[in-house]
Write a protein that holds these residues in place. Structure first.
Motif, mmCIF file in Angstrom:
data_model
loop_
_atom_site.group_PDB
_atom_site.id
_atom_site.type_symbol
_atom_site.label_atom_id
_atom_site.label_comp_id
_atom_site.label_asym_id
_atom_site.label_seq_id
_atom_site.Cartn_x
_atom_site.Cartn_y
_atom_site.Cartn_z
ATOM 1 N N ASN A 68 -56.684 -19.417 26.094
ATOM 2 C CA ASN A 68 -55.725 -18.709 26.933
ATOM 3 C C ASN A 68 -55.738 -17.249 26.467
ATOM 4 O O ASN A 68 -55.343 -16.951 25.338
ATOM 5 C CB ASN A 68 -54.331 -19.320 26.751
ATOM 6 C CG ASN A 68 -53.283 -18.642 27.588
ATOM 7 O OD1 ASN A 68 -53.459 -17.516 28.046
ATOM 8 N ND2 ASN A 68 -52.180 -19.326 27.782
ATOM 9 N N HIS A 74 -53.872 -14.845 27.060
ATOM 10 C CA HIS A 74 -52.544 -14.308 26.745
ATOM 11 C C HIS A 74 -52.145 -14.607 25.311
ATOM 12 O O HIS A 74 -51.184 -14.023 24.809
ATOM 13 C CB HIS A 74 -51.487 -14.880 27.703
ATOM 14 C CG HIS A 74 -51.739 -14.524 29.135
ATOM 15 N ND1 HIS A 74 -51.535 -13.265 29.629
ATOM 16 C CD2 HIS A 74 -52.208 -15.263 30.161
ATOM 17 C CE1 HIS A 74 -51.847 -13.248 30.917
ATOM 18 N NE2 HIS A 74 -52.261 -14.449 31.266
ATOM 19 N N GLN A 75 -52.872 -15.502 24.656
ATOM 20 C CA GLN A 75 -52.559 -15.878 23.280
ATOM 21 C C GLN A 75 -53.379 -15.106 22.247
ATOM 22 O O GLN A 75 -53.166 -15.267 21.051
ATOM 23 C CB GLN A 75 -52.781 -17.385 23.086
ATOM 24 C CG GLN A 75 -51.861 -18.247 23.921
ATOM 25 C CD GLN A 75 -50.405 -18.012 23.572
ATOM 26 O OE1 GLN A 75 -50.023 -18.043 22.405
ATOM 27 N NE2 GLN A 75 -49.591 -17.735 24.581
ATOM 28 N N GLU A 134 -54.097 -12.247 19.992
ATOM 29 C CA GLU A 134 -53.342 -11.145 19.391
ATOM 30 C C GLU A 134 -54.268 -10.013 18.976
ATOM 31 O O GLU A 134 -53.958 -8.835 19.146
ATOM 32 C CB GLU A 134 -52.566 -11.644 18.175
ATOM 33 C CG GLU A 134 -51.723 -10.590 17.523
ATOM 34 C CD GLU A 134 -50.871 -11.135 16.402
ATOM 35 O OE1 GLU A 134 -49.977 -10.392 15.959
ATOM 36 O OE2 GLU A 134 -51.076 -12.270 15.970
ATOM 37 N N ILE A 175 -61.526 -11.238 29.904
ATOM 38 C CA ILE A 175 -60.071 -11.106 30.034
ATOM 39 C C ILE A 175 -59.729 -10.309 31.291
ATOM 40 O O ILE A 175 -58.826 -10.675 32.051
ATOM 41 C CB ILE A 175 -59.457 -10.460 28.772
ATOM 42 C CG1 ILE A 175 -59.585 -11.415 27.589
ATOM 43 C CG2 ILE A 175 -57.995 -10.074 29.004
ATOM 44 C CD1 ILE A 175 -59.245 -10.792 26.249
ATOM 45 N N ARG A 202 -57.622 -11.717 34.461
ATOM 46 C CA ARG A 202 -56.380 -11.085 34.911
ATOM 47 C C ARG A 202 -56.483 -10.643 36.370
ATOM 48 O O ARG A 202 -55.494 -10.684 37.096
ATOM 49 C CB ARG A 202 -56.005 -9.940 33.975
ATOM 50 C CG ARG A 202 -55.639 -10.497 32.590
ATOM 51 C CD ARG A 202 -55.242 -9.417 31.638
ATOM 52 N NE ARG A 202 -53.950 -8.863 31.985
ATOM 53 C CZ ARG A 202 -52.791 -9.328 31.537
ATOM 54 N NH1 ARG A 202 -52.762 -10.352 30.746
ATOM 55 N NH2 ARG A 202 -51.670 -8.747 31.893
ATOM 56 N N GLY A 228 -52.887 -10.237 37.573
ATOM 57 C CA GLY A 228 -52.217 -9.551 36.470
ATOM 58 C C GLY A 228 -52.526 -8.081 36.366
ATOM 59 O O GLY A 228 -51.744 -7.304 35.839
ATOM 60 N N GLU A 261 -49.777 -4.338 35.983
ATOM 61 C CA GLU A 261 -49.779 -3.454 34.826
ATOM 62 C C GLU A 261 -49.984 -1.994 35.197
ATOM 63 O O GLU A 261 -49.867 -1.126 34.366
ATOM 64 C CB GLU A 261 -50.872 -3.897 33.849
ATOM 65 C CG GLU A 261 -50.574 -5.261 33.274
ATOM 66 C CD GLU A 261 -51.679 -5.764 32.370
ATOM 67 O OE1 GLU A 261 -52.657 -5.026 32.172
ATOM 68 O OE2 GLU A 261 -51.547 -6.871 31.872
#
Length: 65
Positions: free
Chosen positions: A15, A17-18, A20, A51, A55, A60, A64
């Protein structure tokens, strides 16, 4: 989910979004929000592109801007 390749050649889905952080040393290590680290054969540019594509698919990117 985005597809990445582990060093042993197996496909793995994460995922985005996970994620970091990413660190290249010399392999790419993805650190997830949980603290788990995943070492992948993909380059940082490949992961970033995956990514961005993910998105875009989920809409997504427009949120943004």
């Amino acid at each position: 989910m985005i597809e990445v390749t582990r060093l042993n050649g197996k496909k793995y889905w994460i995922n985005p979004h996970q994620i970091e952080s990413m660190e290249k040393n010399p392999d790419l290590t993805l650190t997830l929000l949980s603290g788990k680290k995943v070492v992948v054969a993909d380059s940082p540019d490949q992961v970033v592109q995956k990514i961005i594509e993910y998105r875009r698919r989920i809409g997504g990117i427009n949120q943004e801007l």
